[in-house]
Enzyme design. Sequence first.
Site, PDB file in Angstrom:
ATOM      1  N   SER A 242       0.783  -1.234   0.000  1.00 36.19           N
ATOM      2  CA  SER A 242       0.000   0.000   0.000  1.00 36.19           C
ATOM      3  C   SER A 242       0.815   1.284   0.000  1.00 36.19           C
ATOM      4  O   SER A 242       0.261   2.373  -0.129  1.00 36.19           O
ATOM      5  CB  SER A 242      -0.956   0.022   1.201  1.00 36.19           C
ATOM      6  OG  SER A 242      -0.245   0.045   2.420  1.00 36.19           O
ATOM      7  N   LYS A 287      -5.356   4.613   8.811  1.00 42.33           N
ATOM      8  CA  LYS A 287      -4.250   5.324   8.156  1.00 42.33           C
ATOM      9  C   LYS A 287      -4.470   6.834   8.168  1.00 42.33           C
ATOM     10  O   LYS A 287      -3.526   7.608   8.337  1.00 42.33           O
ATOM     11  CB  LYS A 287      -4.070   4.799   6.732  1.00 42.33           C
ATOM     12  CG  LYS A 287      -3.516   3.383   6.700  1.00 42.33           C
ATOM     13  CD  LYS A 287      -3.399   2.813   5.298  1.00 42.33           C
ATOM     14  CE  LYS A 287      -2.786   1.418   5.341  1.00 42.33           C
ATOM     15  NZ  LYS A 287      -2.670   0.788   4.016  1.00 42.33           N
TER      16      LYS A 287
END
EC number: 3.4.21.53
Length: 348
Positions: A242, A287
């Site tokens: 990611s 996140k």
Amino acid sequence: MSRRALTLLVAGFLALALAVIGAMLPVPYVVLSPGPTENTIGDVKGKPVITISGRETYPTQGRLSLVTVAYQGGPDNRLDLITALRGWLDPTIAVVPEETLFPKSTSAEQVEEQNVQEMTDSQQSATAAALNALKIPIEKVVTVAQTDKGTPADGKLKPGDEITAVDGSGVGELGSVAASVQRHKPGEPVTFTVRRGDASTEVPVGTVAGKDGKARVGVQMRASYRFPFKVDISVGEVGGPSAGLMFSLGIYDKLTPGALTGGMSIAGTGTIDPAGNVGPIGGIEQKMVGARRAGATVFLTPAGNCAAAVKAAPSGLRLVRVETLDGAIKAIDSLRDRSGEVPSCPAA
């Protein structure tokens, strides 16, 4: 004390004891929480995250931060019920079934190995995407991912070997290697020419019959790239794919004059392929929290994550929708120069 009172007291004690024991029992859940952020144009423990050798680089400033998700629990270290309950009460934390991260058919070690491999592949793709964006030529190559245990290739071909030829004929695609091997009858040897480190060597490998009756050597390959200069990426124990977008932006920034961010603190996430396409990721809620805690004011959000992101974005964090590396660069240029529109995640 009456018999009734004693009975109630004992019953209450037993209920409390059972509740305490139950709360301490392990449960098959995993807690996901905001993890650390790392500035891809900065340092980690005194070492640059991105080091480029053999090509001119330029000083930069600001932050282009990758974001992570920390997890607690798993098959080898299960949570107790109290920890899971605390997680359910905290809006910045997600409590998910253990199988979300650790499928029953996969061991914790295999999951870790997969994360490491995905990170390695992500760094290759990120470098290719950045160089493609800069119109810097790169060469596609075929490398050995691993060999199957007990097959002729086991112990002869090694992970990371670059296959440059089979039986003296050059290869450039995965399919051409397989086709060259299958021209042989099972039992006939095949000669691989491989680049191992800085040396080129010929490696003879026997063949066996596969399930389809065709010759095979037992090697798993992947498409990779040879770059005209060296790009090293070091982020410690971070795994998974990611961080690809942020790696690409960091490489692009270091290879171009001026500061891409103009001094802004920008965080983001997203997988990336060599063509620069940005894909969605997991853990977007955690996140974003981690990014805001680290001081980010802009968050580059894969278009596929926008719907979830707008529902959980922390105050003070601007969501910028990205679909490609080129789009991300243009959005940052517009933010820095305060010119033009910047794509955002639409309101839910």
